[in-house]
Design a protein around this motif. Structure first.
Motif, PDB file in Angstrom:
ATOM      1  N   THR A 187       0.208  -2.124  -6.220  1.00 39.13           N
ATOM      2  CA  THR A 187      -0.281  -1.307  -5.135  1.00 39.13           C
ATOM      3  C   THR A 187       0.845  -0.961  -4.309  1.00 39.13           C
ATOM      4  OG1 THR A 187      -1.202  -3.114  -3.759  1.00 39.13           O
ATOM      5  CG2 THR A 187      -2.887  -1.722  -5.106  1.00 39.13           C
ATOM      6  N   GLY A 188       1.974  -0.747  -4.745  1.00 34.59           N
ATOM      7  CA  GLY A 188       3.253  -0.305  -4.146  1.00 34.59           C
ATOM      8  C   GLY A 188       3.320   1.053  -3.968  1.00 34.59           C
ATOM      9  N   SER A 189       4.346   1.784  -3.616  1.00 34.58           N
ATOM     10  CA  SER A 189       4.344   3.156  -3.422  1.00 34.58           C
ATOM     11  C   SER A 189       3.763   3.976  -4.834  1.00 34.58           C
ATOM     12  CB  SER A 189       5.667   3.704  -3.055  1.00 34.58           C
ATOM     13  OG  SER A 189       6.339   3.028  -2.276  1.00 34.58           O
ATOM     14  N   THR A 190       4.278   3.252  -5.963  1.00 38.30           N
ATOM     15  CA  THR A 190       3.841   3.922  -7.118  1.00 38.30           C
ATOM     16  C   THR A 190       2.311   3.870  -7.412  1.00 38.30           C
ATOM     17  OG1 THR A 190       6.049   3.240  -8.006  1.00 38.30           O
ATOM     18  CG2 THR A 190       4.331   3.824  -9.585  1.00 38.30           C
ATOM     19  N   ARG A 210      -2.600  -7.307  -5.481  1.00 37.48           N
ATOM     20  CA  ARG A 210      -2.140  -8.646  -5.034  1.00 37.48           C
ATOM     21  C   ARG A 210      -1.853  -8.535  -3.221  1.00 37.48           C
ATOM     22  NH1 ARG A 210       2.780 -11.304  -8.110  1.00 37.48           N
ATOM     23  NH2 ARG A 210       3.720  -9.937  -7.101  1.00 37.48           N
ATOM     24  N   THR A 211      -1.002  -7.589  -2.967  1.00 33.78           N
ATOM     25  CA  THR A 211      -0.747  -7.600  -1.571  1.00 33.78           C
ATOM     26  C   THR A 211      -1.225  -6.085  -1.080  1.00 33.78           C
ATOM     27  OG1 THR A 211       1.108  -8.716  -1.865  1.00 33.78           O
ATOM     28  CG2 THR A 211       0.836  -7.701   0.075  1.00 33.78           C
ATOM     29  N   LYS A 329       7.904  -3.442   4.226  1.00 34.78           N
ATOM     30  CA  LYS A 329       8.097  -3.267   3.054  1.00 34.78           C
ATOM     31  C   LYS A 329       8.391  -1.671   2.758  1.00 34.78           C
ATOM     32  CE  LYS A 329       5.814  -5.199  -0.170  1.00 34.78           C
ATOM     33  NZ  LYS A 329       4.549  -6.051  -0.958  1.00 34.78           N
ATOM     34  N   ARG A 330       8.701  -1.034   1.718  1.00 35.34           N
ATOM     35  CA  ARG A 330       8.798   0.150   1.555  1.00 35.34           C
ATOM     36  C   ARG A 330       7.667   0.986   2.071  1.00 35.34           C
ATOM     37  NH1 ARG A 330      12.769   4.300   0.112  1.00 35.34           N
ATOM     38  NH2 ARG A 330      11.890   6.111  -0.514  1.00 35.34           N
ATOM     39  N   GLY A 381       6.486  -2.306 -10.261  1.00 35.47           N
ATOM     40  CA  GLY A 381       7.863  -2.162  -9.548  1.00 35.47           C
ATOM     41  C   GLY A 381       9.053  -2.294 -10.481  1.00 35.47           C
ATOM     42  N   TRP A 495      10.826  -6.403  -2.608  1.00 38.85           N
ATOM     43  CA  TRP A 495      11.708  -6.174  -3.575  1.00 38.85           C
ATOM     44  C   TRP A 495      12.940  -6.076  -2.959  1.00 38.85           C
ATOM     45  CZ3 TRP A 495      14.159  -1.589  -3.445  1.00 38.85           C
ATOM     46  CH2 TRP A 495      13.450  -0.397  -3.225  1.00 38.85           C
TER      47      TRP A 495
HETATM   48  P1  NA7 Z   1       6.815  -2.201  -5.883  1.00 36.19           P
HETATM   49  O1  NA7 Z   1       6.874  -1.589  -4.322  1.00 36.19           O
HETATM   50  O2  NA7 Z   1       7.620  -3.486  -6.064  1.00 36.19           O
HETATM   51  O3  NA7 Z   1       5.209  -2.476  -5.964  1.00 36.19           O
HETATM   52  C1  NA7 Z   1       4.943  -3.220  -6.876  1.00 36.19           C
HETATM   53  C2  NA7 Z   1       3.286  -3.657  -6.861  1.00 36.19           C
HETATM   54  O4  NA7 Z   1       3.062  -4.358  -7.885  1.00 36.19           O
HETATM   55  C3  NA7 Z   1       3.218  -4.629  -5.660  1.00 36.19           C
HETATM   56  O5  NA7 Z   1       2.023  -4.038  -5.103  1.00 36.19           O
HETATM   57  C4  NA7 Z   1       3.228  -6.075  -6.332  1.00 36.19           C
HETATM   58  O6  NA7 Z   1       2.486  -6.801  -5.417  1.00 36.19           O
HETATM   59  C5  NA7 Z   1       2.434  -5.595  -7.507  1.00 36.19           C
HETATM   60  N1  NA7 Z   1       2.659  -6.736  -8.669  1.00 36.19           N
HETATM   61  C6  NA7 Z   1       3.916  -7.070  -9.292  1.00 36.19           C
HETATM   62  N2  NA7 Z   1       3.693  -7.940  -9.827  1.00 36.19           N
HETATM   63  C7  NA7 Z   1       2.663  -8.405  -9.943  1.00 36.19           C
HETATM   64  C8  NA7 Z   1       1.635  -9.553 -10.817  1.00 36.19           C
HETATM   65  N3  NA7 Z   1       2.172 -10.388 -11.640  1.00 36.19           N
HETATM   66  N4  NA7 Z   1       0.321  -9.358 -10.358  1.00 36.19           N
HETATM   67  C9  NA7 Z   1      -0.277  -8.364  -9.418  1.00 36.19           C
HETATM   68  N5  NA7 Z   1       0.620  -7.548  -8.817  1.00 36.19           N
HETATM   69  C10 NA7 Z   1       1.757  -7.530  -9.018  1.00 36.19           C
HETATM   70  O7  NA7 Z   1       7.109  -1.080  -6.838  1.00 36.19           O
HETATM   71  P2  NA7 Z   1       6.671   0.362  -6.754  1.00 36.19           P
HETATM   72  O8  NA7 Z   1       7.006   0.987  -8.007  1.00 36.19           O
HETATM   73  O9  NA7 Z   1       5.354   0.723  -6.261  1.00 36.19           O
HETATM   74  O10 NA7 Z   1       7.848   1.082  -5.747  1.00 36.19           O
HETATM   75  C11 NA7 Z   1       9.111   0.956  -6.116  1.00 36.19           C
HETATM   76  C12 NA7 Z   1       9.861   1.983  -5.135  1.00 36.19           C
HETATM   77  O11 NA7 Z   1       9.955   3.213  -5.955  1.00 36.19           O
HETATM   78  C13 NA7 Z   1       9.293   2.245  -4.032  1.00 36.19           C
HETATM   79  O12 NA7 Z   1       9.741   1.223  -3.010  1.00 36.19           O
HETATM   80  C14 NA7 Z   1       9.789   3.672  -3.566  1.00 36.19           C
HETATM   81  O13 NA7 Z   1      11.316   3.501  -3.285  1.00 36.19           O
HETATM   82  C15 NA7 Z   1      10.116   4.394  -5.067  1.00 36.19           C
HETATM   83  P3  NA7 Z   1       3.136  -7.646  -4.374  1.00 36.19           P
HETATM   84  O14 NA7 Z   1       3.497  -6.689  -3.143  1.00 36.19           O
HETATM   85  O15 NA7 Z   1       4.420  -8.186  -4.715  1.00 36.19           O
HETATM   86  O16 NA7 Z   1       2.305  -8.716  -4.082  1.00 36.19           O
END
Ligand code: NA7
Length: 563
Positions: A187-190, A210-211, A329-330, A381, A495
């Motif tokens: 649940t990041g930006s993507t 997760r977050t 975070k972003r 991510g 990240w």
């Molecule tokens: P992000 O911002 O790194 O988000 C990745 C998401 O995936 C984040 O919610 C992570 O939770 C989650 N994540 C990663 N690994 C796991 C596992 N193993 N289990 C559950 N959840 C997980 O990537 P995005 O693609 O959304 O964005 C990247 C950039 O692209 C963005 O900032 C823009 O600049 C464009 P977490 O928060 O780590 O607990």
């Protein structure tokens, strides 16, 4: 047997996205160098060649997410929406490539596997997966910051009978979710962009969170004719703003501090920013990213918004139970993300309450039960900023692998060079303002700085340019000081810190001191005879000046971060 062809170039550029295309243009058309761009993809676009996931859209506004170096190019192109999607960005880059006749010097479908510096000849020897090798004086990475997909190592993925995808490696053919039970992890930006679009057609969408994350409405819309006219007529002013704001966006950061306003005024400021939408929310006050108490006011406003949108109380609680500062975070921007959880076909799986234990043949097993799925979407991510570098076998002087030089985390000078790796320039490398800015702004600055440096070298018959170790150490200290002056390093799972990739050193990678400060530092370095870079001809150092640059020595100078 694979055909081996050896080519000789003045410059090899890795990557054909925003950075690589502009670098090709400046080196070839301004300096008359023989240049080759090597690109893994079948076409140009860089990150936008790969990121075609549902809902994908840039979070910079279109009239600033483009080149500014040419008024003619700027004015000839017209964007259709407030934020550009991948198709339109690729169309734009194609337009630029055609206009500048760039394609003829790009080698597509080719991946650089290794690049070794041959000290005896002062050249880089670059090998590719096609068997071709290239000898080049200058090697320039234009590989982007978020281009290495991070698929988490969850047991059982190989047993899953359905289809799975990573958003950063999305298939080019349409993926249909119709009638499918889809699990989206992340649940990041993507993930925040993808979920509403997947939910539109999926039979059921399970969002594994997760977050929890803040998000502000993007308020994307077609651009009006009036706005298009404004953009066409105000190139100079728009360029001035993007080049003089710390984050490279086409709006100013407010000079008002959070507690300069009464509670009532502040709520009105946040409401107006919410209605306007986009990353501009972050610019509502000067001190949002440096003062935790100030940040709390924005965080609480956004948490209340989530609770006011999401009808189911438990889901609203899970979505708003956010443990980090807003924009630490972003900060994502969205189109109907929180509203999506009011749909009957969407379920939030709160990984703070249950853990993913394994992926099975038919779904995801958590400690609370089994969720049957036909498809899994990893929105998990990237191995950001350093990932792509370390996938290549890059070796500098005395065969030093870049992976060794960066074992404790990346160490660069200005994000542009690493000691021990002469004539290797890294556009938006670690230590650059890069991802904390509207990306085309640092990209243009880096490309122009590198071009000027190479021009200077050729004029003065200089063989090699190499960051000096002391300068790199000081820069790394300064990057840390800049980050520590903000709330950004307080987010443990970010990240920016490399914390999302198992085993990656925890080092704050982008420069948070702001693009304007960064630009001034780079200009100062040049004015001081390329202070911190060692120039050598025939193995003899030419500029052995002492480092006198105190512009970035003191952390207390960082008052307004560049994000
Ligand atoms: P992000 O911002 O790194 O988000 C990745 C998401 O995936 C984040 O919610 C992570 O939770 C989650 N994540 C990663 N690994 C796991 C596992 N193993 N289990 C559950 N959840 C997980 O990537 P995005 O693609 O959304 O964005 C990247 C950039 O692209 C963005 O900032 C823009 O600049 C464009 P977490 O928060 O780590 O607990």
């Amino acid at each position: 047997m694979m055909q081996m062809t050896k080519h000789t170039y003045d410059a090899v550029v890795i990557g054909a996205g925003f950075s690589g295309l502009y670098q090709l243009h400046t080196l070839r058309d301004q300096l008359n160098l023989k240049v080759k761009v090597i690109e893994t993809g079948h076409d140009l676009g860089g990150t936008w060649y790969w990121n075609r996931y549902p809902g994908a859209r840039c979070d910079s506004e279109s009239h600033s997410y483009c080149y500014m170096f040419s008024e003619e190019i700027y004015k000839e192109w017209s964007w259709s929406e407030r934020y550009p999607g991948p198709d339109e960005i690729r169309a734009y880059l194609n337009f630029v490539a055609t206009k500048l006749d760039l394609r003829k010097d790009i080698q597509f479908d080719t991946t650089v596997t290794s690049a070794h510096f041959i000290e005896a000849d002062n050249v880089w020897e670059v090998a590719t997966n096609t068997g071709d090798t290239y000898r080049t004086t200058f090697l320039i990475t234009a590989i982007g910051c978020i281009s290495t997909a991070n698929v988490p190592d969850i047991p059982g993925l190989s047993t899953f009978k359905g289809k799975w995808y990573h958003t950063g490696n999305w298939p080019h053919e349409t993926v249909s979710f119709k009638g499918k039970r889809v699990g989206q992890i992340g649940t990041g930006s993507t993930g925040i962009q993808a979920a509403p679009v997947i939910a539109d057609t999926a039979e059921h969408l399970y969002v594994f969170q997760r977050t929890p994350n803040y998000s502000v409405p993007a308020r994307n819309a077609p651009l009006t004719d009036e706005f298009k006219e404004y953009v066409r007529n105000n190139y100079g002013e728009i360029k001035e703003v993007v080049q003089s704001t710390p984050n490279g966006h086409p709006f100013r950061i407010s000079s008002t501090k959070v507690f300069d306003q009464t509670e009532e005024e502040r709520q009105a400021t946040y409401e107006a920013a919410w209605d306007k939408g986009g990353l501009q929310f972050r610019a509502s006050f000067q001190d949002l990213i440096v003062d935790k108490k100030a940040n709390d006011t924005a965080a609480n406003f956004l948490k209340n918004k989530i609770k006011s949108i999401v009808v189911d109380k438990e889901t609203a609680e899970s979505l708003s139970n956010i443990d980090h500062p807003y924009a630490g975070k972003r900060p994502p921007i969205d189109t109907n993300y929180f509203e999506t959880f009011n749909r009957d076909n969407v379920t939030l799986v709160d990984l703070k309450k249950e853990n993913i234990e394994a992926i099975t043949a038919t779904g995801i097993q958590t400690n609370a039960g089994h969720i049957e799925l036909d498809m899994i979407v990893f929105a998990t991510g990237f191995d950001a900023i350093t990932g792509k570098f370390l996938q290549m076998d890059i070796r500098g002087r005395q065969g030093l692998p870049l992976s060794d030089a960066w074992k404790e985390g990346p160490r660069t000078y200005l994000g542009l060079q690493t000691p021990g790796f002469p004539n290797l320039f890294t556009i938006t490398g670690p230590g650059s303002p890069s991802v904390l800015c509207n990306m085309p702004v640092p990209i243009e600055q880096h490309v122009e700085w590198i071009t000027d440096c190479i021009e200077y070298m050729r004029k003065h018959n200089i063989d090699t340019c190499e960051a000096n170790q002391e300068a790199a150490d000081e820069w790394v200290d300064h990057v840390n000081a800049a980050a520590n002056a903000t709330l950004l390093p307080t987010v443990p799972h970010s990240w920016y810190l490399g914390a999302n990739v198992v085993g990656k050193p925890r080092v704050f990678m982008p420069y948070a001191g702001g693009m304007t400060r960064y630009r001034a530092i780079c200009e100062d370095v040049v004015a001081n005879n390329y202070n911190g870079f060692v120039f050598a001809s025939d193995g003899i150092e030419e500029n052995t000046n002492n480092r006198t640059n105190d512009k970035f020595a003191a952390a207390e100078k960082i008052q307004s971060p560049g994000i």
